[in-house]
Design a protein around this motif. Structure first.
Motif, PDB file in Angstrom:
ATOM      1  N   HIS A   1       0.829  -1.218   0.000  1.00  0.00           N
ATOM      2  CA  HIS A   1       0.000   0.000   0.000  1.00  0.00           C
ATOM      3  C   HIS A   1       0.857   1.260   0.000  1.00  0.00           C
ATOM      4  O   HIS A   1       0.443   2.294  -0.517  1.00  0.00           O
ATOM      5  CB  HIS A   1      -0.934   0.012   1.214  1.00  0.00           C
TER       6      HIS A   1
ATOM      7  N   LEU B   1       0.446   4.833  -2.030  1.00  0.00           N
ATOM      8  CA  LEU B   1       0.516   6.162  -1.413  1.00  0.00           C
ATOM      9  C   LEU B   1       1.501   7.051  -2.153  1.00  0.00           C
ATOM     10  O   LEU B   1       1.209   8.199  -2.485  1.00  0.00           O
ATOM     11  CB  LEU B   1       0.985   6.040   0.039  1.00  0.00           C
TER      12      LEU B   1
ATOM     13  N   PHE C   1       0.265   8.272  -5.478  1.00  0.00           N
ATOM     14  CA  PHE C   1      -0.781   9.292  -5.425  1.00  0.00           C
ATOM     15  C   PHE C   1      -0.210  10.708  -5.486  1.00  0.00           C
ATOM     16  O   PHE C   1      -0.910  11.642  -5.868  1.00  0.00           O
ATOM     17  CB  PHE C   1      -1.609   9.164  -4.141  1.00  0.00           C
ATOM     18  N   PHE C   2       1.060  10.866  -5.050  1.00  0.00           N
ATOM     19  CA  PHE C   2       1.658  12.211  -5.106  1.00  0.00           C
ATOM     20  C   PHE C   2       2.552  12.391  -6.321  1.00  0.00           C
ATOM     21  O   PHE C   2       2.682  13.494  -6.841  1.00  0.00           O
ATOM     22  CB  PHE C   2       2.442  12.486  -3.815  1.00  0.00           C
TER      23      PHE C   2
ATOM     24  N   ARG D   1     -14.087  -2.115   1.742  1.00  0.00           N
ATOM     25  CA  ARG D   1     -12.887  -2.078   0.897  1.00  0.00           C
ATOM     26  C   ARG D   1     -13.248  -1.796  -0.550  1.00  0.00           C
ATOM     27  O   ARG D   1     -12.585  -1.012  -1.230  1.00  0.00           O
ATOM     28  CB  ARG D   1     -12.131  -3.407   1.014  1.00  0.00           C
TER      29      ARG D   1
ATOM     30  N   TRP E   1     -12.222   1.345  -2.881  1.00  0.00           N
ATOM     31  CA  TRP E   1     -11.617   1.189  -4.208  1.00  0.00           C
ATOM     32  C   TRP E   1     -12.371   2.038  -5.234  1.00  0.00           C
ATOM     33  O   TRP E   1     -11.767   2.760  -6.041  1.00  0.00           O
ATOM     34  CB  TRP E   1     -11.628  -0.286  -4.600  1.00  0.00           C
TER      35      TRP E   1
ATOM     36  N   LEU F   1     -11.523   5.582  -4.816  1.00  0.00           N
ATOM     37  CA  LEU F   1     -10.181   5.876  -5.329  1.00  0.00           C
ATOM     38  C   LEU F   1     -10.205   6.026  -6.839  1.00  0.00           C
ATOM     39  O   LEU F   1      -9.614   6.956  -7.404  1.00  0.00           O
ATOM     40  CB  LEU F   1      -9.214   4.746  -4.932  1.00  0.00           C
TER      41      LEU F   1
ATOM     42  N   GLY G   1      -4.972  13.673  -4.319  1.00  0.00           N
ATOM     43  CA  GLY G   1      -3.952  12.683  -3.966  1.00  0.00           C
ATOM     44  C   GLY G   1      -3.880  12.505  -2.459  1.00  0.00           C
ATOM     45  O   GLY G   1      -3.791  11.385  -1.952  1.00  0.00           O
ATOM     46  N   GLY G   2      -3.965  13.632  -1.731  1.00  0.00           N
ATOM     47  CA  GLY G   2      -3.967  13.561  -0.278  1.00  0.00           C
ATOM     48  C   GLY G   2      -5.169  12.795   0.236  1.00  0.00           C
ATOM     49  O   GLY G   2      -5.047  11.945   1.134  1.00  0.00           O
TER      50      GLY G   2
ATOM     51  N   LYS H   1      -6.863  10.537  -1.376  1.00  0.00           N
ATOM     52  CA  LYS H   1      -6.674   9.123  -1.718  1.00  0.00           C
ATOM     53  C   LYS H   1      -5.725   8.451  -0.734  1.00  0.00           C
ATOM     54  O   LYS H   1      -5.952   7.319  -0.294  1.00  0.00           O
ATOM     55  CB  LYS H   1      -6.114   9.009  -3.148  1.00  0.00           C
ATOM     56  N   ALA H   2      -4.635   9.181  -0.373  1.00  0.00           N
ATOM     57  CA  ALA H   2      -3.677   8.618   0.580  1.00  0.00           C
ATOM     58  C   ALA H   2      -4.355   8.339   1.919  1.00  0.00           C
ATOM     59  O   ALA H   2      -4.122   7.292   2.539  1.00  0.00           O
ATOM     60  CB  ALA H   2      -2.503   9.574   0.760  1.00  0.00           C
ATOM     61  N   LEU H   3      -5.204   9.266   2.356  1.00  0.00           N
ATOM     62  CA  LEU H   3      -5.903   9.063   3.627  1.00  0.00           C
ATOM     63  C   LEU H   3      -6.835   7.848   3.535  1.00  0.00           C
ATOM     64  O   LEU H   3      -6.918   7.039   4.455  1.00  0.00           O
ATOM     65  CB  LEU H   3      -6.704  10.316   3.991  1.00  0.00           C
TER      66      LEU H   3
ATOM     67  N   VAL I   1      -6.565   5.185   1.583  1.00  0.00           N
ATOM     68  CA  VAL I   1      -5.759   3.959   1.617  1.00  0.00           C
ATOM     69  C   VAL I   1      -5.269   3.697   3.040  1.00  0.00           C
ATOM     70  O   VAL I   1      -5.302   2.561   3.529  1.00  0.00           O
ATOM     71  CB  VAL I   1      -4.566   4.063   0.636  1.00  0.00           C
ATOM     72  N   GLY I   2      -4.839   4.758   3.721  1.00  0.00           N
ATOM     73  CA  GLY I   2      -4.366   4.589   5.093  1.00  0.00           C
ATOM     74  C   GLY I   2      -5.457   4.070   6.011  1.00  0.00           C
ATOM     75  O   GLY I   2      -5.255   3.113   6.758  1.00  0.00           O
TER      76      GLY I   2
ATOM     77  N   PHE J   1      -7.252   0.374   3.641  1.00  0.00           N
ATOM     78  CA  PHE J   1      -6.361  -0.717   3.215  1.00  0.00           C
ATOM     79  C   PHE J   1      -5.270  -0.977   4.255  1.00  0.00           C
ATOM     80  O   PHE J   1      -4.906  -2.107   4.536  1.00  0.00           O
ATOM     81  CB  PHE J   1      -5.711  -0.391   1.864  1.00  0.00           C
ATOM     82  N   MET J   2      -4.710   0.103   4.803  1.00  0.00           N
ATOM     83  CA  MET J   2      -3.661  -0.081   5.813  1.00  0.00           C
ATOM     84  C   MET J   2      -4.253  -0.360   7.191  1.00  0.00           C
ATOM     85  O   MET J   2      -3.511  -0.496   8.169  1.00  0.00           O
ATOM     86  CB  MET J   2      -2.751   1.152   5.868  1.00  0.00           C
ATOM     87  N   GLU J   3      -5.569  -0.376   7.266  1.00  0.00           N
ATOM     88  CA  GLU J   3      -6.312  -0.747   8.482  1.00  0.00           C
ATOM     89  C   GLU J   3      -6.038   0.184   9.657  1.00  0.00           C
ATOM     90  O   GLU J   3      -6.145  -0.215  10.814  1.00  0.00           O
ATOM     91  CB  GLU J   3      -6.011  -2.198   8.878  1.00  0.00           C
ATOM     92  N   LEU J   4      -5.685   1.430   9.361  1.00  0.00           N
ATOM     93  CA  LEU J   4      -5.453   2.353  10.466  1.00  0.00           C
ATOM     94  C   LEU J   4      -6.749   2.711  11.189  1.00  0.00           C
ATOM     95  O   LEU J   4      -6.737   3.216  12.300  1.00  0.00           O
ATOM     96  CB  LEU J   4      -4.757   3.625   9.973  1.00  0.00           C
TER      97      LEU J   4
ATOM     98  N   PHE K   1      -0.521   9.546  11.369  1.00  0.00           N
ATOM     99  CA  PHE K   1      -0.539   9.293   9.927  1.00  0.00           C
ATOM    100  C   PHE K   1      -1.280  10.409   9.205  1.00  0.00           C
ATOM    101  O   PHE K   1      -0.788  10.989   8.230  1.00  0.00           O
ATOM    102  CB  PHE K   1      -1.206   7.930   9.667  1.00  0.00           C
TER     103      PHE K   1
END
Lengths: 448, 186, 71
Positions: free
Chosen positions: B169, B173, B176-177, C2, C6, C9, C29-30, C32-34, C36-37, C40-43, C54
């Motif tokens: 993952h 990330l 994405f940037f 999930r 997707w 995203l 992009g930011g 999307k990163a959040l 995924v975090g 997907f990253m299960e935060l 994070f």
């Protein structure tokens, strides 16, 4: 000590003390020359003193690593060295090559390539000698059923260090290409594989001195060392800034070398945490002092001061000035010299059976040499920044600037005297320990 | 369910690595952003040679592969090992497709005379996406090692599978940037 | 969840390309990163401090890059 063959470590450590002394002498010759007292110029010109000073450093670091390996490997693998006599022969050969090179420098027999001045024929002898050393410890590890992470990391670190000597021997008549390969040796040693060796020795010392579980120390210390190692590989770029290599090295070197302090910080915090966790049970307190001091000073010297001039925009002004000397002195002292003095301090009582770590000179050596080194670094910093401003910003002539900053070298000489006092106490302590004659308690003896 | 401070999902070790990688990538992105700010004309010209459709395909491959890796972790948590393995192999396949497409795209750029050392834009492009590609390759190796071991006598622990997916993952990330810095243009 | 993440995203990626504006693309992009975090990253299931650290990192990076691309 556990094994008879560990005695050979003492020979390497004694060589360290001798080379360290000589290194300090040449350092003083240069400091006095900078300050305007260059009376020895006819016999020892500055370039000779410079080559001797740095090569003596490299030689005593290597000697210390070899001694440390000959001490640690039998202990970790629980058996005698494969060929103890070869180890002594290899020590003698090492000293002979070193002395030949040192004398050669005074008769202009050198290559003039910074840090790798040793003439080509001697290069081959160095390689042969180190291969004998690698074979000796490699065979010892191989024959032992006990393969600890520490002994493996130490072995592969030393093997990689030996292999990385070879790029420095690639023949070329282009100055830039030569510099390119030369940094493979110098940088990938000190900011690459030497850090693996450092990690192994540090982990051995922390395991022995703090009493914290081997699993905990090995796992996390090697993770941190791995980070340092990985950022260090591409960090090579910070030597390629303004020497004729393509422009993209500015980006590569800038990003990755800026990361290196992070992992050094991690190492320092970790060493402190382990020392705290382990309590104060081990009697050899001063060895723990050197060990934790090594982690801390390598962060300040290698990490923080390295970062101070690794960004391309800064390095454009500081490249090849005394600012580099500021960083270099504390980095080598913190990361490698203190480490070797630490393993010497740890192993000497076990080698000789005398417990001099309680003696006042032991603690004195640590504190005085470190305060002296901090003061030296400050003196270099002031001289270096002045040099950068006058030479690179104001645009004054190189030699005019050297004259302007010569007064700072009086300060350097005073600081270096303090440092030397500490170093002398250490060496005096080493001499008082005497020859290795502690009873051997290892498995091999118990079986008989 | 909230996990304790000492047990982040995927384990402390992989999170340390991910955190350090994110710091590294953040430095890379900032550098690219600064270069772009300093040399707008150069970046404008360089970006004209990049296709945003190609960029979108890269993104879709990565996020779909990321979804499959996340599904694999979920399936493994429910001890549905076969299902987890199928998801992992699918994630690897899309990752390989990313690598193949990336190599194809790079070959096109090289043929057009865009290469390392031409100017700051192409240096930034090749180094930035190359660093990302290196992470994708490492991620693929990690995913493959875990995927092939799922049916061994001693299968990997859930945390190991989660850790490997976590690294995968990270590649999303980072992309994405990289994507807006290079492929988005006015 | 999930699958929804997707889909979001994919949608955001499409919007970013369609808009063609670097500022919008970086901001998305930011986001999307959040996403995924969190998912997907299960935060989402992690300790609140991990989640906060994070998110703060991603938001700071996004803000910095958004600032740089609009200069």
């Amino acid at each position: 000590m556990k094994f008879q063959s560990q005695k050979v470590a003492w020979g390497f450590f004694a060589t360290c003390m001798l080379l360290f002394t000589l290194q300090i002498v040449y350092g003083f010759i240069m400091a006095f020359a900078h300050a305007g007292f260059d009376g020895l110029h006819q016999w020892i010109p500055f370039n000779t003193a410079r080559a001797s000073h740095t090569n003596l450093l490299v030689m005593w670091m290597l000697s210390g690593f070899m001694g440390a390996a000959y001490w640690i490997i039998p202990d970790e693998t629980d058996r005698e060295l494969a060929w103890p006599k070869l180890a002594w022969a290899q020590l003698i050969a090492f000293v002979v090559v070193g002395v030949t090179a040192l004398i050669g420098f005074h008769f202009n027999w050198w290559e003039g390539r910074k840090f790798l001045e040793i003439p080509r024929p001697l290069d081959f002898l160095v390689v042969a000698d180190v291969l004998l050393f690698i074979a000796n410890i490699g065979w010892t590890v191989w024959k032992s059923p006990k393969k600890s992470t520490t002994s493996m990391v130490l072995f592969f670190g030393l093997l990689a260090a030996a292999l990385l000597y070879l790029p420095g021997m690639i023949p070329t008549d282009n100055q830039t290409v030569d510099s390119f390969w030369r940094w493979w040796v110098v940088h990938l040693w000190v900011e690459g594989v030497w850090e693996l060796i450092m990690g192994a020795i540090l982990s051995y010392l922390l395991i022995k001195l703090t009493g914290v579980d081997r699993e905990i120390i090995e796992k996390w210390l090697y993770v941190i060392v791995g980070f340092t190692f990985l950022s260090g590989i591409l960090g090579t770029g910070h030597h390629y800034y303004y020497i004729g290599t393509p422009r993209y090295w500015l980006m590569v070197g800038g990003v990755f070398s800026a990361l290196e302090p992070l992992s050094f910080l991690g190492m320092a915090i970790y060493a402190f945490a382990m020392a705290k966790k382990g309590g104060r049970t081990h009697p050899n307190r001063v060895a723990l002092l050197w060990t934790v001091g090594c982690a801390f000073m390598s962060f300040v010297g290698a990490g923080f001061l390295g970062f101070a001039h690794t960004i391309p925009q800064v390095n454009m002004y500081t490249h090849g000035t005394l600012v580099t000397a500021m960083h270099g002195h504390m980095a080598f002292w913190g990361a490698y010299a203190m480490l070797i003095l630490g393993i010497i301090t740890y192993s000497m009582p076990l080698l000789t059976g005398r417990k001099l770590y309680e003696h006042v000179t032991a603690g004195f050596a640590f504190w005085v040499s470190n305060v002296g080194m901090v003061a030296m670094t400050l003196a270099f910093a002031v001289a270096g920044v002045t040099q950068v401003v006058l030479e690179r910003r104001v645009g004054m002539d190189f030699l005019t600037v050297q004259k302007e900053i010569s007064v700072h070298f009086i300060g350097l000489i005073l600081a270096a005297s303090l440092f030397t006092l500490g170093a002398a106490a250490f060496i005096w302590n080493f001499i008082r320990y005497g020859m290795p004659n502690a009873p051997v308690t290892g498995v091999a003896v118990a079986k008989e | 369910m909230t996990r304790p401070l000492t047990e982040p999902p995927g384990g402390v070790l992989m999170w340390l690595i991910v955190a350090l990688e994110l710091v590294t990538f953040a430095m890379v992105f900032t550098l690219i952003g600064v270069l772009r700010m300093q040399q707008p004309a150069l970046f404008h010209a360089g970006q004209a040679a990049l296709s945003s459709t190609v960029g979108l395909v890269f993104t879709l491959l990565l996020i779909t592969s990321g979804l499959l890796a996340a599904e694999a972790v979920h399936a493994y948590r429910l001890t549905r090992t076969h299902r987890a393995q199928r998801f992992l192999f699918a994630a690897i396949a899309l990752g390989l497709a990313f690598v193949a497409f990336k190599l194809h795209d790079t070959a096109g750029h090289l043929a057009a005379g865009h290469r390392l050392g031409v100017d700051d834009f192409w240096d930034a492009y090749f180094l930035g996406t190359g660093f990302h590609l290196a992470h994708v390759l490492v991620g693929l190796v990690l995913l493959s090692v875990v995927a092939f071991r799922l049916h061994r006598a001693r299968p990997p622990e859930l945390e190991t599978v989660a850790a490997v997916a976590l690294f995968w993952h990270l590649c999303d990330l980072a992309w994405f940037f990289l994507f807006p810095l290079f492929f988005a243009r006015a | 969840m999930r699958l929804l993440t997707w889909a979001a995203l994919v949608g955001l990626a499409g919007v970013a390309v369609a808009s063609g504006r670097p500022f919008v693309a970086v901001s998305l992009g930011g986001v999307k990163a959040l996403l995924v975090g969190f998912e997907f990253m299960e935060l989402r299931h992690a300790h609140r401090l991990h989640l906060a650290l994070f998110s703060a990192g991603i938001v700071a990076l996004t803000a910095l890059l958004a600032f740089l691309v609009t200069r």
